[in-house]
Motif scaffolding. Structure first.
Motif, PDB file in Angstrom:
ATOM      1  N   ILE A 148     -47.198  -8.925  19.822  1.00  0.00           N
ATOM      2  CA  ILE A 148     -47.813  -7.628  20.090  1.00  0.00           C
ATOM      3  C   ILE A 148     -49.224  -7.788  20.679  1.00  0.00           C
ATOM      4  CG2 ILE A 148     -48.653  -5.501  18.997  1.00  0.00           C
ATOM      5  CD1 ILE A 148     -46.376  -5.920  16.863  1.00  0.00           C
ATOM      6  N   GLY A 192     -55.477 -11.819  17.457  1.00  0.00           N
ATOM      7  CA  GLY A 192     -54.074 -12.240  17.412  1.00  0.00           C
ATOM      8  C   GLY A 192     -53.393 -12.077  18.763  1.00  0.00           C
ATOM      9  N   TYR A 201     -47.047  -8.966   1.298  1.00  0.00           N
ATOM     10  CA  TYR A 201     -47.205  -8.506   2.693  1.00  0.00           C
ATOM     11  C   TYR A 201     -47.322  -6.981   2.724  1.00  0.00           C
ATOM     12  CZ  TYR A 201     -46.329  -7.340   7.552  1.00  0.00           C
ATOM     13  OH  TYR A 201     -46.434  -6.815   8.811  1.00  0.00           O
ATOM     14  N   ASN A 210     -55.170  -6.693  15.456  1.00  0.00           N
ATOM     15  CA  ASN A 210     -53.739  -6.983  15.482  1.00  0.00           C
ATOM     16  C   ASN A 210     -53.369  -8.247  14.704  1.00  0.00           C
ATOM     17  OD1 ASN A 210     -50.913  -7.175  16.815  1.00  0.00           O
ATOM     18  ND2 ASN A 210     -51.937  -9.069  17.451  1.00  0.00           N
ATOM     19  N   SER A 219     -52.521 -14.417  20.897  1.00  0.00           N
ATOM     20  CA  SER A 219     -51.826 -15.606  21.413  1.00  0.00           C
ATOM     21  C   SER A 219     -50.313 -15.410  21.500  1.00  0.00           C
ATOM     22  CB  SER A 219     -52.141 -16.815  20.525  1.00  0.00           C
ATOM     23  OG  SER A 219     -51.750 -16.547  19.190  1.00  0.00           O
ATOM     24  N   SER A 220     -49.785 -14.328  20.914  1.00  0.00           N
ATOM     25  CA  SER A 220     -48.330 -14.109  20.984  1.00  0.00           C
ATOM     26  C   SER A 220     -48.012 -12.651  20.676  1.00  0.00           C
ATOM     27  CB  SER A 220     -47.589 -15.031  19.999  1.00  0.00           C
ATOM     28  OG  SER A 220     -47.914 -14.699  18.669  1.00  0.00           O
ATOM     29  N   SER A 272     -40.903 -10.751  18.018  1.00  0.00           N
ATOM     30  CA  SER A 272     -42.125 -11.560  18.194  1.00  0.00           C
ATOM     31  C   SER A 272     -41.922 -12.798  17.328  1.00  0.00           C
ATOM     32  CB  SER A 272     -43.360 -10.774  17.732  1.00  0.00           C
ATOM     33  OG  SER A 272     -43.333 -10.662  16.313  1.00  0.00           O
ATOM     34  N   MET A 307     -59.070 -15.966  11.767  1.00  0.00           N
ATOM     35  CA  MET A 307     -59.503 -14.738  11.092  1.00  0.00           C
ATOM     36  C   MET A 307     -59.830 -14.969   9.613  1.00  0.00           C
ATOM     37  SD  MET A 307     -59.673 -12.381  13.414  1.00  0.00           S
ATOM     38  CE  MET A 307     -59.786 -10.824  12.520  1.00  0.00           C
ATOM     39  N   ARG A 317     -55.967 -18.444  16.905  1.00  0.00           N
ATOM     40  CA  ARG A 317     -56.249 -19.880  16.686  1.00  0.00           C
ATOM     41  C   ARG A 317     -55.729 -20.734  17.828  1.00  0.00           C
ATOM     42  NH1 ARG A 317     -53.307 -20.071  11.078  1.00  0.00           N
ATOM     43  NH2 ARG A 317     -51.959 -18.858  12.468  1.00  0.00           N
ATOM     44  N   ARG A 318     -54.591 -20.378  18.430  1.00  0.00           N
ATOM     45  CA  ARG A 318     -53.974 -21.259  19.446  1.00  0.00           C
ATOM     46  C   ARG A 318     -54.630 -21.058  20.806  1.00  0.00           C
ATOM     47  NH1 ARG A 318     -47.890 -19.637  18.082  1.00  0.00           N
ATOM     48  NH2 ARG A 318     -48.984 -17.678  17.720  1.00  0.00           N
ATOM     49  N   VAL A 327     -40.101  -5.759  15.154  1.00  0.00           N
ATOM     50  CA  VAL A 327     -40.511  -6.034  16.534  1.00  0.00           C
ATOM     51  C   VAL A 327     -40.119  -7.472  16.870  1.00  0.00           C
ATOM     52  CG1 VAL A 327     -42.447  -6.112  18.158  1.00  0.00           C
ATOM     53  CG2 VAL A 327     -42.541  -4.545  16.203  1.00  0.00           C
TER      54      VAL A 327
HETATM   55  N1  LIG Z   1     -43.053  -8.209  14.338  1.00  0.00           N
HETATM   56  C1  LIG Z   1     -42.849  -7.242  13.451  1.00  0.00           C
HETATM   57  O1  LIG Z   1     -41.689  -6.953  13.076  1.00  0.00           O
HETATM   58  C2  LIG Z   1     -44.016  -6.464  12.931  1.00  0.00           C
HETATM   59  C3  LIG Z   1     -43.753  -5.252  12.294  1.00  0.00           C
HETATM   60  C4  LIG Z   1     -44.821  -4.499  11.803  1.00  0.00           C
HETATM   61  C5  LIG Z   1     -46.108  -4.961  11.951  1.00  0.00           C
HETATM   62  N2  LIG Z   1     -46.349  -6.153  12.553  1.00  0.00           N
HETATM   63  C6  LIG Z   1     -47.745  -6.598  12.660  1.00  0.00           C
HETATM   64  O2  LIG Z   1     -48.046  -6.834  14.023  1.00  0.00           O
HETATM   65  C7  LIG Z   1     -49.152  -7.734  14.103  1.00  0.00           C
HETATM   66  C8  LIG Z   1     -48.847  -8.773  15.177  1.00  0.00           C
HETATM   67  O3  LIG Z   1     -47.722  -9.516  14.790  1.00  0.00           O
HETATM   68  P1  LIG Z   1     -46.571  -9.947  15.830  1.00  0.00           P
HETATM   69  O4  LIG Z   1     -45.365  -9.208  15.489  1.00  0.00           O
HETATM   70  O5  LIG Z   1     -47.083  -9.898  17.199  1.00  0.00           O
HETATM   71  O6  LIG Z   1     -46.344 -11.463  15.347  1.00  0.00           O
HETATM   72  P2  LIG Z   1     -46.768 -12.867  15.996  1.00  0.00           P
HETATM   73  O7  LIG Z   1     -46.107 -13.047  17.323  1.00  0.00           O
HETATM   74  O8  LIG Z   1     -46.494 -13.884  14.927  1.00  0.00           O
HETATM   75  O9  LIG Z   1     -48.327 -12.725  16.244  1.00  0.00           O
HETATM   76  C9  LIG Z   1     -49.259 -12.826  15.195  1.00  0.00           C
HETATM   77  C10 LIG Z   1     -50.640 -13.060  15.791  1.00  0.00           C
HETATM   78  O10 LIG Z   1     -51.577 -13.139  14.704  1.00  0.00           O
HETATM   79  C11 LIG Z   1     -52.354 -14.307  14.862  1.00  0.00           C
HETATM   80  N3  LIG Z   1     -52.799 -14.877  13.594  1.00  0.00           N
HETATM   81  C12 LIG Z   1     -52.077 -15.210  12.511  1.00  0.00           C
HETATM   82  N4  LIG Z   1     -52.878 -15.824  11.601  1.00  0.00           N
HETATM   83  C13 LIG Z   1     -54.113 -15.871  12.145  1.00  0.00           C
HETATM   84  C14 LIG Z   1     -55.358 -16.401  11.727  1.00  0.00           C
HETATM   85  N5  LIG Z   1     -55.529 -17.037  10.549  1.00  0.00           N
HETATM   86  N6  LIG Z   1     -56.422 -16.267  12.553  1.00  0.00           N
HETATM   87  C15 LIG Z   1     -56.296 -15.670  13.748  1.00  0.00           C
HETATM   88  N7  LIG Z   1     -55.151 -15.153  14.208  1.00  0.00           N
HETATM   89  C16 LIG Z   1     -54.080 -15.263  13.408  1.00  0.00           C
HETATM   90  C17 LIG Z   1     -51.463 -15.290  15.613  1.00  0.00           C
HETATM   91  O11 LIG Z   1     -52.278 -16.207  16.349  1.00  0.00           O
HETATM   92  P3  LIG Z   1     -52.502 -17.776  16.027  1.00  0.00           P
HETATM   93  O12 LIG Z   1     -51.307 -18.241  15.242  1.00  0.00           O
HETATM   94  O13 LIG Z   1     -52.617 -18.393  17.381  1.00  0.00           O
HETATM   95  O14 LIG Z   1     -53.779 -17.809  15.263  1.00  0.00           O
HETATM   96  C18 LIG Z   1     -50.710 -14.371  16.558  1.00  0.00           C
HETATM   97  O15 LIG Z   1     -51.439 -14.186  17.742  1.00  0.00           O
HETATM   98  C19 LIG Z   1     -49.365  -8.279  12.696  1.00  0.00           C
HETATM   99  O16 LIG Z   1     -50.462  -7.643  12.111  1.00  0.00           O
HETATM  100  C20 LIG Z   1     -48.066  -7.896  11.972  1.00  0.00           C
HETATM  101  O17 LIG Z   1     -48.274  -7.742  10.593  1.00  0.00           O
HETATM  102  C21 LIG Z   1     -45.329  -6.914  13.058  1.00  0.00           C
END
Ligand SMILES: NC(=O)c1ccc[n+]([C@@H]2O[C@H](COP(=O)([O-])OP(=O)(O)OC[C@H]3O[C@@H](n4cnc5c(N)ncnc54)[C@H](OP(=O)(O)O)[C@@H]3O)[C@@H](O)[C@H]2O)c1
Length: 251
Positions: free
Chosen positions: A19, A14, A158, A91, A16-17, A195, A65, A39-40, A193
């Motif tokens: 965290i 994960g 979730y 991640n 591509s964006s 994102s 994934m 994926r991206r 966070v």
């Molecule tokens: N942001 C928050 O508030 C928050 C809080 C607690 C925990 N988290 C956790 O932090 C982690 C990262 O999230 P983020 O906040 O950085 O959000 P994000 O910017 O949306 O990043 C999510 C990442 O997961 C990847 N992903 C999603 N579906 C996928 C798939 N089918 N195959 C491969 N990669 C996939 C996306 O890549 P592609 O779309 O390019 O595949 C992207 O790189 C997640 O596990 C999330 O649950 C986030």
């Protein structure tokens, strides 16, 4: 002085964006060799160009994934480029607004397959590689405060996936200690966070910015630095679950 992670090969899913991308940057600063997936592909390529220009050894591999063969390929690339994997940052993940009483099942299936099943498959691939090479490796799961309490309505599945990540973190620790493995396992559990997460959850852009206007939420970089800290602790120190909230977050 050598950087803390010099010569260590880390796989970040994960990337591509959000965290994941910031974690790749933080680990590159710490000297790690990186294999990044998502994926991206265009996003991965741009990040890899940035980090390679700063001198980081880096490989990319487009990875869904939800596809076991994609995950296997991600680890094959880490082996081909860097001889194996010394640490994995699990991640990749997503949330969808999908109430238990009314949602179609596809968003539930997607969250379960990425957040839980994909994480399990990647963990297995990493541990098998570490054990083959006799490496005292490290697995870091990006969990969530949603793995500690239910954040609100519409987040049930979730939250269930992140409660599962918490169980899997402790289950893996128990499994590794039972065979006297030196491999460590950590969960990092962030609150809100900034994102693309909230945009994906609400299915519209700008959602994270709206929360951030109400109160200052964490930057992706804050969590990335916590992950880098976890990965640079000495071998006798295992951080189990690091809960990180924005100071102003109430629940
Ligand atoms: N942001 C928050 O508030 C928050 C809080 C607690 C925990 N988290 C956790 O932090 C982690 C990262 O999230 P983020 O906040 O950085 O959000 P994000 O910017 O949306 O990043 C999510 C990442 O997961 C990847 N992903 C999603 N579906 C996928 C798939 N089918 N195959 C491969 N990669 C996939 C996306 O890549 P592609 O779309 O390019 O595949 C992207 O790189 C997640 O596990 C999330 O649950 C986030």
């Amino acid at each position: 002085m050598a950087a803390a992670l010099e010569g260590r090969s880390v796989v970040v899913t994960g990337a591509s964006s959000g965290i994941g991308a910031e974690t790749a940057r933080a680990l590159a600063r710490a000297g790690a060799s990186l294999t990044i997936g998502a994926r991206r592909e265009a996003r991965l390529r741009t990040l890899a160009e940035e980090l390679a220009a700063a001198g980081a050894p880096i490989a990319i591999q487009p990875t869904d994934m939800r596809q076991e063969t994609d995950i296997a390929r991600l680890f094959a690339v880490a082996r081909e480029r860097f001889g194996g994997v010394d640490a994995l940052v699990n991640n990749a993940g997503l949330g969808r607004r999908a109430p238990l009483s009314s949602s179609p099942s596809e968003p539930w299936r997607e969250m379960l397959e990425v957040n839980v099943l994909g994480l399990c498959i990647a963990t297995r691939e990493a541990i098998q590689d570490m054990e083959r090479r006799g490496v005292a490796g490290h697995i870091v799961h990006v969990s969530s405060m949603a793995g500690h309490r239910i954040p609100g309505p519409d987040s049930g599945v979730y939250a269930a996936t992140k409660f599962a990540v918490r169980a899997l973190t402790e289950a893996l620790r128990v499994e590794l200690r039972a065979r006297q493995s030196p491999i460590r396992v950590t969960a990092v559990s962030p609150g809100h966070v900034f994102s693309e997460f909230a945009d994906v959850f609400n299915d519209r852009p700008g959602a994270a910015a709206e929360i951030d206007r109400r109160f200052k939420i964490l930057e992706s970089r804050d969590v990335a630095e916590a992950i880098a800290w976890v990965l640079t602790r000495p071998p006798h120190m295992e951080v189990h679950d690091l809960l990180v909230r924005p100071t102003a977050q109430r629940n």
